[in-house]
Design an enzyme around this catalytic site. Sequence first.
Site, PDB file in Angstrom:
ATOM      1  N   VAL A  82       0.826  -1.204   0.000  1.00  0.00           N
ATOM      2  CA  VAL A  82       0.000   0.000   0.000  1.00  0.00           C
ATOM      3  C   VAL A  82       0.861   1.254   0.000  1.00  0.00           C
ATOM      4  O   VAL A  82       0.724   2.137  -0.861  1.00  0.00           O
ATOM      5  CB  VAL A  82      -0.947   0.000   1.221  1.00  0.00           C
ATOM      6  CG1 VAL A  82      -1.740   1.301   1.261  1.00  0.00           C
ATOM      7  CG2 VAL A  82      -1.884  -1.192   1.173  1.00  0.00           C
ATOM      8  N   GLY A 138       4.193   1.676  -0.540  1.00  0.00           N
ATOM      9  CA  GLY A 138       5.123   1.767  -1.654  1.00  0.00           C
ATOM     10  C   GLY A 138       4.447   2.152  -2.956  1.00  0.00           C
ATOM     11  O   GLY A 138       4.968   2.984  -3.716  1.00  0.00           O
ATOM     12  N   GLY A 156       7.010  -2.991   5.178  1.00  0.00           N
ATOM     13  CA  GLY A 156       6.113  -3.506   6.211  1.00  0.00           C
ATOM     14  C   GLY A 156       6.274  -2.784   7.534  1.00  0.00           C
ATOM     15  O   GLY A 156       7.127  -1.905   7.696  1.00  0.00           O
ATOM     16  N   HIS A 204     -27.648   5.352 -14.984  1.00  0.00           N
ATOM     17  CA  HIS A 204     -26.882   5.359 -16.233  1.00  0.00           C
ATOM     18  C   HIS A 204     -26.634   6.811 -16.643  1.00  0.00           C
ATOM     19  O   HIS A 204     -27.553   7.636 -16.567  1.00  0.00           O
ATOM     20  CB  HIS A 204     -27.665   4.638 -17.334  1.00  0.00           C
ATOM     21  CG  HIS A 204     -27.045   4.779 -18.700  1.00  0.00           C
ATOM     22  ND1 HIS A 204     -25.959   4.015 -19.091  1.00  0.00           N
ATOM     23  CD2 HIS A 204     -27.329   5.616 -19.740  1.00  0.00           C
ATOM     24  CE1 HIS A 204     -25.621   4.353 -20.325  1.00  0.00           C
ATOM     25  NE2 HIS A 204     -26.433   5.326 -20.737  1.00  0.00           N
TER      26      HIS A 204
END
Length: 483
Positions: A182, A184, A269, A448
């Site tokens: 996440v 990096g 980490g 839409h």
Amino acid sequence: MKIINTDVAIIGAGTAGLGAYRAAKAHTDKVILIENGPYGTTCARVGCMPSKLLIAAAEKMHQIEQAGPFGIQVEVPPVVHGRSVMKRVREERDRFAGFVVDTVEDFPGQDKIRGKARFISNHQLQVDDHTRINAKRVVIATGSRPSYPGFFNNVGDRLIINDDLFDWQDLPESVAVFGPGVIGLELGQALHRLGVKVKVFGIGGALGPLTDPEVAAYSKEKLAQEFYLDTDARVLSMRKAGDKAELNFINLDGDEVVEQFDYVLAATGRRPNTDNLGLENTDLALDERGVPLADEKTMQCGTSNIFIAGDASNMLPLLHEAADQGKIAGDNAGRMDGSKPGLRRTPISVVFSEPQIAMVGASYRQLEQKYGNCGCFTTGEVSFEDQGRSRVMLKNKGILRVYAEQGTGLFLGAEMFGPAAEHIAHLLSWAVQNRMTVAQMLEMPFYHPVIEEGVRTALRDLNAKLHLGPEIISHCIECGPGA
């Protein structure tokens, strides 16, 4: 030596600790909040908020550079003023952190103690050399810190972690990012879009939190088209060379190269801050990382008087999870009548890359482990490359894979790389938490033209593959775990 007797002692004043404090105070006035570092959460100081500030600047630059296909020509090449970019990052970061600091400063003075706490026993804490606390119950909310292999220290002061990046006065010319998780991915892509030469290295082939092989492979291919990304790199050596970090590695073409960078960013980490708490003086059972084992529903460590919450628990290191865990831990610690399960919401995570990555509910890997090879869950998918609204905005890169249970049609989760993933993830997480079936989801309204029409396409694909009824349910019970 000052002696304090209290009902609840909370170690750590981050997101989890503050949540625990508020919850415990609903039951008792005798709550002590202990903090050794600066007030202000990881999210506000070095995490979610400063990273999004950097990403916002990068997105603006990217939008300008990509205006050509819309028929808009930028006559003067845009220039990134690194000092101005980082000035805004720092100022807004300090503003967000300041809100948290102000909140803590408003707490009663007798509720706060500054210093490092260590367990003497399950019920006793020593804070530095000035205070001993006798606590009926304790909440560990000490957070986590960046973790990286020791050989990264070979580059000396050229090594940084994300905490350091947000204090930069200017943008560097080049950065080698280690860890395509996440942090990096977010920081690496943002720096690249702001004109920094970036190379992102990983080990083992993983990308972000993704476990679905189809989504992971597609994501790697598309991100690697924008910046250098090697998720299974071979780095032969790294050292400091003058005022640079020098890396010797095998590049994507298989050639051995030597390249220098201004910095090496270690995003490999984080580890829970539980190793210096004196847990050896308690009777808590610990896992292989030295983290107390806890019930994820009550956050209680075994049957002890100690609870744990947030990144320190080594469960899900996300702000909303820390807030929920802190509330549960504080509520149970403040009670006099035992612990009770708290609300645990459907897991949801987002990587703010572009396109974004999102995970909802059960991951593909978890479902494979649960259902094995018996075919009792199935997948549906949609590509966003030709999805109407995505193509209109030239954001037509992406894939969404959705998962459901055979027999019941219960919607289980999803993994996604694509446009508006942060918003789609919320819709899908609500469906998981409400235990909706795929058929029920398809009865929901779809406007839409919107990106969410892609969700309907994926659900239709999923629905067509489902086999419903008691016979399939019996089959899945027979071949599933515990059969």
